[in-house]
Design an enzyme around this catalytic site. Sequence first.
Site, PDB file in Angstrom:
ATOM      1  CB  ALA A  15      39.152  38.606  38.023  1.00  0.00           C
ATOM      2  CB  CYS A  16      41.455  40.303  33.691  1.00  0.00           C
ATOM      3  SG  CYS A  16      42.741  40.994  32.633  1.00  0.00           S
ATOM      4  N   PRO A  17      44.236  39.539  35.468  1.00  0.00           N
ATOM      5  CG  PRO A  17      46.569  39.928  35.708  1.00  0.00           C
ATOM      6  CD  PRO A  17      45.223  40.190  36.371  1.00  0.00           C
TER       7      PRO A  17
END
Length: 189
Positions: A15-17
């Site tokens: 998942a981000c980042p």
Amino acid sequence: MDIKTDLSLDAKGLACPMPIVKTKKSMKDIEAGQVLEVLATDKGSKADLAAWAKSAGHQYLGTVEEGDVLKHYVRKASDEDSQETKHDKVVNNEELQNVRSDENALILDVRESAEYAFEHIPEATSIPLGELDDRADELDRSKKVYVVCRTGNRSDMAAQKLVEKGFENVYNVVPGMSEWSGDTTSLNK
């Protein structure tokens, strides 16, 4: 669509980042001008990678969706924008637009295959600059050859190579695809 890349990064499930963090790290492992494929499942990674590439000076080429996997393509920045051109026969994009239907004209796109796959002039033939020495004989020497790349630098080098190989009517297209406003197509259309 089969796209040639120089390195593939598996960021699936992150998942981000993290896709950006891993992409930034992987860019150090490739040379300027090479293409990185980033495999991700985070739907937000498309906007994130495009924005990051732009801010870092890299070229975001596009994304191909295969099921739940997003395949992102990013070309590492090079100094091509600042290099001086040396080939003396130069035409602009408007002049290229005017010869597209000329049966005696051949448009040669010397960008990397991934760049060509995402957007190219419909009539263009793709031979990446790195393959030109081995594949120049595939081109019709009797035609006027209009060489295009992203900005005019690779096409300048390609034009010089073609002249060295005996091609007589070779033109470097400047500024090239970075400012092309005519028709384009892609391999996934």
